[in-house]
Design a protein around this motif. Structure first.
Motif: not given
Length: 208
Positions: A78, A116, A118-119, A123, A135, A137
């Motif tokens: 990340e 998530t 954890y974008p 992705k 997404i 976040k």
């Protein structure tokens, strides 16, 4: 001489990491997973441990504030930090998975919504499938998002799956396994290679 600085992630794997350091002969007085103290030295003060949030460890290492970092692969991905990843410590093992409400299958349509923490992970995974995603976040309680219609699916770390089951969710696909890694600052690896390699070698001898 400046001590070698090891950035250590607080949280779930901290106890195991501290035990690993001790087994490798790296002893730091008062270093404890529950300590509020943030800086610790070994007996001859040749090595210093700084205690950080996991997400900050790769940044400290990339910027040279720490020579070595011990942190989960999730935080490394990340952060997108430019560091060397030298050793898998074999602790903190879990996986990134895609989950949804029970009975829901994974759609191949574009513009699905993923909640998530954890974008980057999400992705990257859907990008490899040439699938567009939206997404959302979040910083916690990701399991709630599909239940109240905030997202179609979640991407999250799964260890036992108990939290998913207790909230009526199930795993649809696993993305990748993750664990705790030893990472190194690129400049330090060139200028302090003997000291750093000595610590990595000591850790490698006690990794299960």
């Amino acid at each position: 001489m400046q001590p070698v600085t090891i950035a250590l992630a607080k949280g779930r794997p901290a106890k195991q990491t501290i035990k690993l350091l001790q087994n490798a002969g790296l002893i730091f007085e008062e270093l404890d997973a529950s300590s509020r103290k943030l800086v610790f030295y070994n007996e001859d003060q040749s090595v210093r441990v700084i205690f950080l949030k996991g997400m900050d460890v790769p940044i400290y290492v990339e910027k040279g504030a720490a020579d070595i970092g011990i942190v989960g692969k999730d935080n490394i991905i990340e952060s997108q930090a430019e560091v060397y990843e030298l050793l898998d410590l074999g602790i903190g093992k879990c996986k990134f998975s895609i989950a949804a409400k029970q009975g829901v299958s994974l759609s191949s349509d574009n513009e699905i919504t993923i909640a998530t923490k954890y974008p980057i992970v999400a992705k990257r995974y859907f990008g490899r499938k040439n699938q567009s995603i939206d997404i959302v976040k979040l910083n916690g309680s990701v399991e709630l998002a599909p239940l109240i219609g905030l997202a179609d699916y979640i991407v999250d770390i799964v260890e036992t799956g108990n939290t998913l089951r207790e909230n009526g969710l199930e795993i649809l696909e696993d993305i990748e396994t993750i664990s705790t890694k030893a990472i190194v600052n690129k400049a330090s690896f060139a200028t302090r290679s003997t000291e750093i390699q000595n610590i990595i070698n000591r850790l490698s001898t006690v990794v299960g």
